[in-house]
Design a protein around this motif. Sequence first.
Motif, PDB file in Angstrom:
ATOM      1  N   GLY A  17     -35.667   7.114  -3.643  1.00 28.29           N
ATOM      2  CA  GLY A  17     -34.382   7.787  -3.798  1.00 28.29           C
ATOM      3  C   GLY A  17     -33.291   6.924  -4.397  1.00 28.29           C
ATOM      4  N   ARG A  18     -33.509   5.602  -4.430  1.00 29.24           N
ATOM      5  CA  ARG A  18     -32.517   4.716  -5.045  1.00 29.24           C
ATOM      6  C   ARG A  18     -32.717   4.689  -6.560  1.00 29.24           C
ATOM      7  NH1 ARG A  18     -32.397  -0.765  -3.623  1.00 29.24           N
ATOM      8  NH2 ARG A  18     -30.120  -0.789  -3.679  1.00 29.24           N
ATOM      9  N   HIS A  19     -31.827   3.987  -7.245  1.00 28.81           N
ATOM     10  CA  HIS A  19     -31.918   3.861  -8.700  1.00 28.81           C
ATOM     11  C   HIS A  19     -32.140   2.392  -9.065  1.00 28.81           C
ATOM     12  CE1 HIS A  19     -30.239   7.935  -9.396  1.00 28.81           C
ATOM     13  NE2 HIS A  19     -29.498   7.665  -8.329  1.00 28.81           N
ATOM     14  N   LYS A  20     -32.809   2.186 -10.163  1.00 30.19           N
ATOM     15  CA  LYS A  20     -32.978   0.830 -10.678  1.00 30.19           C
ATOM     16  C   LYS A  20     -32.492   0.788 -12.122  1.00 30.19           C
ATOM     17  CE  LYS A  20     -36.297  -2.960 -11.168  1.00 30.19           C
ATOM     18  NZ  LYS A  20     -37.695  -3.389 -10.933  1.00 30.19           N
ATOM     19  N   ASN A  42     -20.137   0.258  -1.665  1.00 26.70           N
ATOM     20  CA  ASN A  42     -21.321   1.081  -1.346  1.00 26.70           C
ATOM     21  C   ASN A  42     -22.309   1.218  -2.498  1.00 26.70           C
ATOM     22  OD1 ASN A  42     -20.400   3.076  -3.152  1.00 26.70           O
ATOM     23  ND2 ASN A  42     -19.622   4.420  -1.547  1.00 26.70           N
ATOM     24  N   PHE A  43     -21.950   0.718  -3.673  1.00 32.61           N
ATOM     25  CA  PHE A  43     -22.788   0.974  -4.854  1.00 32.61           C
ATOM     26  C   PHE A  43     -24.181   0.374  -4.722  1.00 32.61           C
ATOM     27  CE2 PHE A  43     -24.008   0.507  -9.390  1.00 32.61           C
ATOM     28  CZ  PHE A  43     -23.914   1.848  -9.743  1.00 32.61           C
ATOM     29  N   SER A  44     -24.275  -0.824  -4.165  1.00 33.74           N
ATOM     30  CA  SER A  44     -25.586  -1.476  -4.032  1.00 33.74           C
ATOM     31  C   SER A  44     -26.512  -0.731  -3.079  1.00 33.74           C
ATOM     32  CB  SER A  44     -25.416  -2.924  -3.566  1.00 33.74           C
ATOM     33  OG  SER A  44     -24.780  -2.957  -2.290  1.00 33.74           O
ATOM     34  N   LYS A  45     -25.945   0.150  -2.289  1.00 29.72           N
ATOM     35  CA  LYS A  45     -26.743   0.988  -1.393  1.00 29.72           C
ATOM     36  C   LYS A  45     -27.595   1.974  -2.197  1.00 29.72           C
ATOM     37  CE  LYS A  45     -26.000   4.524   2.214  1.00 29.72           C
ATOM     38  NZ  LYS A  45     -24.951   5.235   2.987  1.00 29.72           N
ATOM     39  N   ASN A  50     -19.436  -4.104 -11.654  1.00 30.99           N
ATOM     40  CA  ASN A  50     -19.554  -5.557 -11.782  1.00 30.99           C
ATOM     41  C   ASN A  50     -18.494  -6.117 -12.728  1.00 30.99           C
ATOM     42  OD1 ASN A  50     -22.135  -6.726 -10.348  1.00 30.99           O
ATOM     43  ND2 ASN A  50     -22.729  -4.699 -11.135  1.00 30.99           N
ATOM     44  N   ASP A  51     -17.391  -5.369 -12.835  1.00 29.51           N
ATOM     45  CA  ASP A  51     -16.198  -5.805 -13.576  1.00 29.51           C
ATOM     46  C   ASP A  51     -16.438  -6.011 -15.065  1.00 29.51           C
ATOM     47  OD1 ASP A  51     -14.611  -5.853 -11.204  1.00 29.51           O
ATOM     48  OD2 ASP A  51     -15.531  -7.778 -10.679  1.00 29.51           O
ATOM     49  N   LEU A  52     -17.329  -5.229 -15.644  1.00 27.75           N
ATOM     50  CA  LEU A  52     -17.568  -5.286 -17.083  1.00 27.75           C
ATOM     51  C   LEU A  52     -16.898  -4.084 -17.743  1.00 27.75           C
ATOM     52  CD1 LEU A  52     -21.342  -6.326 -17.077  1.00 27.75           C
ATOM     53  CD2 LEU A  52     -19.340  -7.801 -17.384  1.00 27.75           C
ATOM     54  N   PRO A  53     -16.260  -4.286 -18.907  1.00 25.88           N
ATOM     55  CA  PRO A  53     -15.527  -3.184 -19.561  1.00 25.88           C
ATOM     56  C   PRO A  53     -16.480  -2.247 -20.296  1.00 25.88           C
ATOM     57  CG  PRO A  53     -15.378  -5.185 -20.877  1.00 25.88           C
ATOM     58  CD  PRO A  53     -16.143  -5.566 -19.635  1.00 25.88           C
ATOM     59  N   VAL A  54     -16.460  -0.971 -19.931  1.00 23.08           N
ATOM     60  CA  VAL A  54     -17.424  -0.015 -20.478  1.00 23.08           C
ATOM     61  C   VAL A  54     -16.734   1.128 -21.212  1.00 23.08           C
ATOM     62  CG1 VAL A  54     -19.283   1.624 -19.939  1.00 23.08           C
ATOM     63  CG2 VAL A  54     -19.103  -0.529 -18.671  1.00 23.08           C
ATOM     64  N   THR A  55     -17.220   1.383 -22.420  1.00 24.41           N
ATOM     65  CA  THR A  55     -16.844   2.569 -23.179  1.00 24.41           C
ATOM     66  C   THR A  55     -18.142   3.215 -23.654  1.00 24.41           C
ATOM     67  OG1 THR A  55     -16.735   1.447 -25.330  1.00 24.41           O
ATOM     68  CG2 THR A  55     -14.737   1.438 -23.981  1.00 24.41           C
ATOM     69  N   ALA A  56     -18.063   4.455 -24.081  1.00 22.11           N
ATOM     70  CA  ALA A  56     -19.268   5.130 -24.559  1.00 22.11           C
ATOM     71  C   ALA A  56     -18.902   6.247 -25.518  1.00 22.11           C
ATOM     72  CB  ALA A  56     -20.073   5.704 -23.384  1.00 22.11           C
ATOM     73  N   ILE A  57     -19.841   6.558 -26.387  1.00 20.14           N
ATOM     74  CA  ILE A  57     -19.684   7.693 -27.289  1.00 20.14           C
ATOM     75  C   ILE A  57     -20.489   8.847 -26.721  1.00 20.14           C
ATOM     76  CG2 ILE A  57     -20.209   8.578 -29.600  1.00 20.14           C
ATOM     77  CD1 ILE A  57     -19.708   5.767 -30.664  1.00 20.14           C
ATOM     78  N   ALA A  58     -19.850   9.993 -26.559  1.00 16.91           N
ATOM     79  CA  ALA A  58     -20.514  11.147 -25.956  1.00 16.91           C
ATOM     80  C   ALA A  58     -20.188  12.412 -26.729  1.00 16.91           C
ATOM     81  CB  ALA A  58     -20.098  11.301 -24.492  1.00 16.91           C
ATOM     82  N   LYS A  59     -21.115  13.334 -26.716  1.00 16.30           N
ATOM     83  CA  LYS A  59     -20.921  14.625 -27.365  1.00 16.30           C
ATOM     84  C   LYS A  59     -20.098  15.521 -26.446  1.00 16.30           C
ATOM     85  CE  LYS A  59     -23.602  18.475 -29.309  1.00 16.30           C
ATOM     86  NZ  LYS A  59     -24.976  19.000 -29.536  1.00 16.30           N
ATOM     87  N   PRO A  60     -19.005  16.103 -26.944  1.00 15.22           N
ATOM     88  CA  PRO A  60     -18.198  16.991 -26.099  1.00 15.22           C
ATOM     89  C   PRO A  60     -19.005  18.216 -25.652  1.00 15.22           C
ATOM     90  CG  PRO A  60     -17.023  16.379 -28.112  1.00 15.22           C
ATOM     91  CD  PRO A  60     -18.441  15.940 -28.294  1.00 15.22           C
TER      92      PRO A  60
END
Length: 304
Positions: free
Chosen positions: A231-234, A86-89, A129-139
Amino acid sequence: MQYKLVMFMSRVCCCLPHGLLMAAGRVLGNLYYLLIKKQRERAVAQMMPALGVSETEARKLVKESFVNLARNVLEILYMPALTKENFSKYVEIDHLERMQAAIAEGKGVVVLTGHIGTWEWLSAAFTMNDLPVTAIAKPQPNIQYTNALDDLRKTINVQIFSRGTSELMAAARALKAGKILGFLADQDGGPGGALIDFLGKPAATPMGPAVFARKFHAPVLPAFIIRQPNGRHKVIIKEVMRYKDTGDPDKDLYDFTVEMTRILESVIRENPTQWLWFQKRWNTAPEQMKSGKHHTSLSKEEKA
């Protein structure tokens, strides 16, 4: 208690049609704008000189930014309902091949982004899309909210490292392993940041993206998710950027951070209703900045 409340709200949101959530977001955003005076007035005061707009125009734009924020919160709660099917929706991705090519280099990818649009869904655009994602975020100030948010992120297969902790060494290892490492680089960088003009005013700017790109020879990809009128995202993936080594690390890191800051500025100017104008971006005064080399602030992570 707060953790259970957030997760309960998430389950409720996931049972509702996405369109209904967006309608609720407009109502909640308008209420937030009316009730939360401190953030509203800070946002207006910061927007006027940054964009060169009148107070009337600033208030109009800030109100829409509050609506966008409310929708963001609801969409974050909705993340467990996202699937590959459903993500592409909801989301289209412009130039995914740029990310795939950068990943194929095998050195990891530093993603430059900010609190623009529903930024948590940017990660989903890659994991779907099967890509490995990590991120740095502020708690978050409340650990229960942090735990709830991290568990919601796990539903889209994103690993989070806490900013300002020993987890940054694990983030360095993730990049070294060839994964995507995302940076929200539009926050106040504190006394250890670089003093760079941001939207017309000197601001302490985080140097993490430049430091990690230098240490691991990783390509940098600016990527942003923008809510569209329908309403969609790009998802917009800009052209690859690379750290340029001239033999002066201090200057090179500073110049690269300036280059990345200009990209963030341009996206915010083009989409002013989708940025968090009330955040304390200019909280660190110039006189509070530390002196010395720009590239020493993450030396421990460089050893990872």
